[in-house]
Motif scaffolding. Structure first.
Motif, mmCIF file in Angstrom:
data_model
loop_
_atom_site.group_PDB
_atom_site.id
_atom_site.type_symbol
_atom_site.label_atom_id
_atom_site.label_comp_id
_atom_site.label_asym_id
_atom_site.label_seq_id
_atom_site.Cartn_x
_atom_site.Cartn_y
_atom_site.Cartn_z
ATOM 1 N N ALA A 12 -25.815 -51.973 -1.210
ATOM 2 C CA ALA A 12 -25.614 -50.804 -0.145
ATOM 3 C C ALA A 12 -24.743 -49.806 -0.772
ATOM 4 N N ILE A 13 -23.552 -50.257 -1.287
ATOM 5 C CA ILE A 13 -22.443 -49.134 -1.459
ATOM 6 C C ILE A 13 -22.841 -48.890 -2.932
ATOM 7 N N GLY A 14 -23.162 -49.843 -3.683
ATOM 8 C CA GLY A 14 -23.577 -49.468 -5.098
ATOM 9 C C GLY A 14 -24.663 -48.477 -5.174
ATOM 10 N N GLN A 15 -25.784 -48.594 -4.391
ATOM 11 C CA GLN A 15 -26.674 -47.403 -4.480
ATOM 12 C C GLN A 15 -26.103 -46.060 -3.906
ATOM 13 N N GLU A 16 -25.240 -46.183 -2.881
ATOM 14 C CA GLU A 16 -24.351 -44.680 -2.531
ATOM 15 C C GLU A 16 -23.423 -44.090 -3.777
ATOM 16 N N HIS A 17 -22.722 -45.189 -4.348
ATOM 17 C CA HIS A 17 -22.066 -44.517 -5.452
ATOM 18 C C HIS A 17 -22.880 -44.165 -6.683
ATOM 19 N N MET A 18 -24.161 -44.818 -6.967
ATOM 20 C CA MET A 18 -25.113 -44.300 -8.007
ATOM 21 C C MET A 18 -25.592 -43.044 -7.634
ATOM 22 N N LYS A 19 -25.791 -42.691 -6.240
ATOM 23 C CA LYS A 19 -26.420 -41.461 -5.832
ATOM 24 C C LYS A 19 -25.500 -40.119 -5.946
ATOM 25 N N ARG A 20 -23.983 -40.472 -5.707
ATOM 26 C CA ARG A 20 -22.901 -39.564 -5.837
ATOM 27 C C ARG A 20 -22.787 -39.133 -7.185
ATOM 28 N N ILE A 21 -22.936 -40.244 -7.953
ATOM 29 C CA ILE A 21 -22.577 -40.142 -9.594
ATOM 30 C C ILE A 21 -23.623 -39.189 -10.076
ATOM 31 N N ARG A 23 -25.907 -37.425 -8.446
ATOM 32 C CA ARG A 23 -26.368 -36.127 -7.557
ATOM 33 C C ARG A 23 -25.393 -35.026 -7.174
ATOM 34 N N LYS A 24 -24.132 -35.479 -7.052
ATOM 35 C CA LYS A 24 -23.087 -34.817 -6.864
ATOM 36 C C LYS A 24 -21.798 -34.674 -7.718
ATOM 37 N N LEU A 25 -21.525 -35.501 -8.428
ATOM 38 C CA LEU A 25 -20.503 -35.578 -9.414
ATOM 39 C C LEU A 25 -20.745 -34.979 -10.877
ATOM 40 N N THR A 26 -19.511 -34.743 -11.579
ATOM 41 C CA THR A 26 -20.025 -34.150 -12.961
ATOM 42 C C THR A 26 -19.350 -35.170 -13.903
ATOM 43 N N GLY A 27 -19.662 -35.216 -15.038
ATOM 44 C CA GLY A 27 -19.063 -35.867 -16.456
ATOM 45 C C GLY A 27 -19.599 -37.532 -16.467
ATOM 46 N N ALA A 28 -20.353 -37.589 -15.608
ATOM 47 C CA ALA A 28 -20.985 -39.190 -15.805
ATOM 48 C C ALA A 28 -22.330 -39.454 -15.395
ATOM 49 N N ASP A 29 -23.056 -40.594 -16.119
ATOM 50 C CA ASP A 29 -24.321 -40.809 -15.852
ATOM 51 C C ASP A 29 -24.449 -42.277 -15.694
ATOM 52 N N ILE A 30 -25.421 -42.713 -14.940
ATOM 53 C CA ILE A 30 -25.789 -44.132 -14.870
ATOM 54 C C ILE A 30 -26.643 -44.658 -16.202
ATOM 55 N N VAL A 31 -26.286 -45.528 -16.899
ATOM 56 C CA VAL A 31 -26.833 -45.857 -18.215
ATOM 57 C C VAL A 31 -27.485 -47.246 -18.102
ATOM 58 N N ALA A 32 -27.045 -47.990 -17.314
ATOM 59 C CA ALA A 32 -27.416 -49.427 -17.054
ATOM 60 C C ALA A 32 -27.118 -50.035 -15.523
ATOM 61 N N PHE A 284 -14.174 -40.827 -7.289
ATOM 62 C CA PHE A 284 -15.126 -41.091 -8.495
ATOM 63 C C PHE A 284 -14.833 -40.025 -9.356
ATOM 64 N N GLN A 285 -14.627 -38.657 -8.959
ATOM 65 C CA GLN A 285 -14.547 -37.465 -9.900
ATOM 66 C C GLN A 285 -13.231 -37.669 -10.414
ATOM 67 N N ASP A 286 -12.365 -38.267 -9.905
ATOM 68 C CA ASP A 286 -10.799 -38.273 -10.531
ATOM 69 C C ASP A 286 -11.052 -39.505 -11.630
ATOM 70 N N PHE A 287 -11.686 -40.705 -11.282
ATOM 71 C CA PHE A 287 -11.674 -41.850 -12.259
ATOM 72 C C PHE A 287 -12.641 -40.974 -13.552
ATOM 73 N N ILE A 288 -13.741 -40.344 -13.094
ATOM 74 C CA ILE A 288 -14.429 -39.701 -14.457
ATOM 75 C C ILE A 288 -13.559 -38.723 -15.145
ATOM 76 N N ASP A 289 -12.955 -37.895 -14.334
ATOM 77 C CA ASP A 289 -12.172 -36.689 -15.135
ATOM 78 C C ASP A 289 -10.908 -37.465 -15.985
ATOM 79 N N SER A 290 -10.250 -38.146 -15.303
ATOM 80 C CA SER A 290 -9.072 -38.948 -15.846
ATOM 81 C C SER A 290 -9.589 -39.683 -17.337
ATOM 82 N N ILE A 291 -10.562 -40.228 -17.246
ATOM 83 C CA ILE A 291 -10.900 -40.982 -18.513
ATOM 84 C C ILE A 291 -11.489 -39.862 -19.370
ATOM 85 N N ASN A 292 -12.202 -39.036 -19.134
ATOM 86 C CA ASN A 292 -12.937 -38.102 -19.717
ATOM 87 C C ASN A 292 -11.666 -37.330 -20.482
ATOM 88 N N GLN A 293 -10.406 -36.976 -19.795
ATOM 89 C CA GLN A 293 -9.743 -35.729 -20.391
ATOM 90 C C GLN A 293 -8.502 -36.683 -20.723
#
Ligand SMILES: NC(=O)C1=CN([C@@H]2O[C@H](COP(=O)(O)OP(=O)(O)OC[C@H]3O[C@@H](n4cnc5c(N)ncnc54)[C@H](O)[C@@H]3O)[C@@H](O)[C@H]2O)C=CC1
Ligand SMILES: O=C1[C@H](O)[C@H](O)[C@@H](O)[C@H](O)[C@H]1O
Length: 346
Positions: A12-21, A23-32, A284-293
């Motif tokens: 359930a929440i895994g799919q919710e997070h996959m969709k937000r990553i 469809r909504k967020l920037t800087g990340a992809d689902i690769v596996a 999630f956007q903070d997680f992505i941005d903090s790692i990328n930047q």
């Protein structure tokens, strides 16, 4: 270069997070992805039209060179093993609560992460990214209400299923207040007590519901937290901090007002997905941005997951003893120094 996520647990929440990553967020992809239900994992890759590998298990996923961050959204008992494997491989980890189902498991993760020498793990305590709680923390941090003296909060679900047990009220539901309240007032817990009001006739036979949990902090703040998981009327999260000079209260979530059939009122949200949707996106956007930047996550750490586990364990003891149970925590290691989210409110 986008951060490549590998998802362990496409429920359930895994799919919710996959969709937000995707469809909504920037800087990340689902690769596996991987799930013990391989068909489920494959179906979500097709549904989201992802260019992602379906791996047979977490080990194979973590070893995928395209995976730079592991999203752990499996069942709680599986979290520790996957998180430890990811740390061992030097991969970043976003793990939904709980970090691990035992405080010993959390200690193993804290030790392993410190041995890696850099922060890799963020725990999914999304309320720290909710605008209402952030406004409360800013006011408290700026001494707007003076020293906090008391806290009153409520965590209400409309209803829960037959698999929901009395200890889950602490370990699965109140874990959010356990993480949020000490962060909000900037004070550590000292003790916890559980009392049981009159049982709701809507609670199944095996379940004690509602429950009142009382925390005391090291500086003497008293916190009363109501857990009521069969309240019927909606998903209702309330929180107010009473200080020496004023009160700060979690704002009601905006919802349309209506007048109809001689009645006027506002709708109440019915689930956590909608109530905390923005907070999930922000964490999630903070997680992505903090790692990328900055090269490492800045959000709630493994140590925060450990605090929640130790406190939750004391809460479960208190459910049985109905006595004041001491919460004993070692000092926060320097490694887990306050991050930007903990030091500043916005
Ligand atoms: N932050 C929040 O507000 C919320 C957090 N959660 C947390 O998210 C986690 C998942 O919850 P749900 O999505 O509701 O559960 P779910 O049962 O819908 O999904 C879990 C998925 O993980 C898979 N799985 C279990 N063990 C696995 C393993 N060892 N390897 C690979 N896949 C495995 C299952 O097959 C299932 O598809 C839980 O830890 C829960 O506490 C859940 C709801 C809200
Ligand atoms: O993690 C969650 C959800 O976020 C809800 O806040 C809780 O009410 C639920 O019990 C828990 O699974």
């Amino acid at each position: 270069m986008n951060l490549g996520f590998g998802v362990v647990g496409t429920g359930a929440i895994g799919q919710e997070h996959m969709k937000r990553i995707t469809r909504k967020l920037t800087g990340a992809d689902i690769v596996a992805v991987t799930d013990v239900n391989q068909e489920l994992a494959g179906n979500i890759v097709k549904e989201l039209n992802l260019n992602a590998s379906v791996h047979k298990d977490d080990t194979e996923l973590i070893n995928d060179p395209n995976v730079k961050a592991v999203l752990v959204t499996s069942w709680g008992p599986a979290h520790e093993g996957t998180v430890l494997k990811a740390i061992e491989a030097g991969k970043f980890v976003f793990v939904e609560k709980p970090l691990a189902t035992t405080s010993e498991g959390c200690e193993r993760i804290v030790t392993a992460e410190q041995e890696q020498g850099k922060r890799l793990v963020q725990v999914g305590f999304m309320r720290r990214y909710d605008s209402g709680y952030l406004q409360m923390k800013e006011a408290i941090d700026n001494n707007f209400i003076g020293e906090p003296l008391m806290v009153r909060c409520s965590h209400r679900n409309p209803e829960v299923g037959e698999r929901y047990t009395t200890d889950m009220a602490i370990l699965d539901t109140l874990i959010h207040e356990i993480d949020t309240l000490h962060w909000l007032v900037g004070d550590d817990y000292k003790s916890i007590q559980v009392t049981y009001p009159k049982k709701s006739s809507r609670a199944l036979e095996h379940l004690k519901d509602p429950q009142i949990v009382t925390f005391e902090t090291k500086s003497g703040i008293i916190m009363h937290a109501e857990i009521f998981v069969n309240c019927q009327f909606g998903y209702d999260i309330q929180c107010e901090v009473i200080g020496e000079e004023g009160v700060v209260k979690l704002p009601e979530v905006p919802s349309v007002g209506y007048r109809k059939d001689g009645v006027r009122g506002y709708k109440i949200l019915q689930d956590w997905q909608h109530r905390f949707n923005d907070a999930f996106n922000n964490e999630f956007q903070d997680f992505i941005d903090s790692i990328n930047q900055k090269g490492e996550p800045q959000g709630p750490s493994s140590w925060d997951g450990y605090i929640a586990s130790v406190t939750g364990d004391a809460g479960v003891r208190a459910q049985t003893s109905e006595q004041v149970e001491v919460i004993e925590l070692p000092d926060r290691p320097d490694f887990y120094k306050k991050t930007k989210l903990e030091e500043s409110s916005l």
